[in-house]
Design an enzyme around this catalytic site. Structure first.
Site, short mmCIF file in Angstrom:
data_model
loop_
_atom_site.label_atom_id
_atom_site.label_comp_id
_atom_site.label_asym_id
_atom_site.label_seq_id
_atom_site.Cartn_x
_atom_site.Cartn_y
_atom_site.Cartn_z
CB THR A 10 14.04 -21.06 -11.46
OG1 THR A 10 15.34 -20.51 -11.26
CG2 THR A 10 13.42 -20.48 -12.71
CG ASP A 11 13.07 -25.60 -8.31
OD1 ASP A 11 13.72 -25.70 -9.37
OD2 ASP A 11 12.11 -26.35 -8.04
CG PHE A 12 17.54 -27.49 -6.61
CD1 PHE A 12 17.96 -28.64 -7.24
CD2 PHE A 12 16.43 -27.55 -5.78
CE1 PHE A 12 17.30 -29.84 -7.05
CE2 PHE A 12 15.76 -28.75 -5.59
CZ PHE A 12 16.19 -29.90 -6.22
CB SER A 13 15.32 -28.58 -10.72
OG SER A 13 14.03 -28.00 -10.65
CB ILE A 15 11.07 -25.99 -13.03
CG1 ILE A 15 11.08 -26.69 -11.69
CG2 ILE A 15 11.61 -26.91 -14.11
CD1 ILE A 15 10.16 -27.90 -11.62
#
Length: 133
Positions: A10-13, A15
């Site tokens: 996942t990325d920082f958000s 997702i």
């Protein structure tokens, strides 16, 4: 093929980072051969004997990101053959969460040897054509 989304995907958000779907689909293409009954070491040894220095390369890919996946989701990577031509294979792939299609893609994989497109070895061509209606 099922995979679980981990924090590293996942990325920082929270997702799934868009490039990670490419890794998931690469595994799906490899697993597609396995599910078709191919013993990959034997298949590749046969291809190597017929075409030394061979490789499969992604020639083109069209991808649509429809919905996001999140950490801990269990995803299905679904792959099927669309066409087998002289030196290339066209495949369709979907990344699904349950009934929802999250990502859809079409990929064309080329068979090369010594840096040039070459005919796909017969055993592999026949194996992949088996699921084309």
């Amino acid at each position: 093929m099922q995979i679980r989304v981990y924090y590293e995907d996942t990325d920082f958000s929270g997702i799934v980072y868009h490039a990670n779907y490419l890794r998931f689909m690469e595994r799906g293409r490899t697993n597609h051969l396995r599910l078709k009954g191919a013993e990959q070491h034997a298949l590749f040894a046969e291809a190597q004997a017929e075409r030394p220095g061979f490789a499969f390369v992604v020639r083109s890919m069209q991808i649509d990101y429809l919905k996001p996946a999140r950490m801990d989701d269990v995803l299905d990577i679904v792959t099927w053959t669309l066409a087998v031509k002289g030196a290339s294979i066209s495949l369709a792939q979907e990344v699904r969460r349950g009934a929802d299609v999250l990502v859809s893609a079409q990929v064309r994989v080329a068979f090369i040897s010594e840096g040039r497109a070459q005919p796909i070895p017969k055993a592999l061509r026949l194996l992949l054509k088996a699921d084309i209606s």
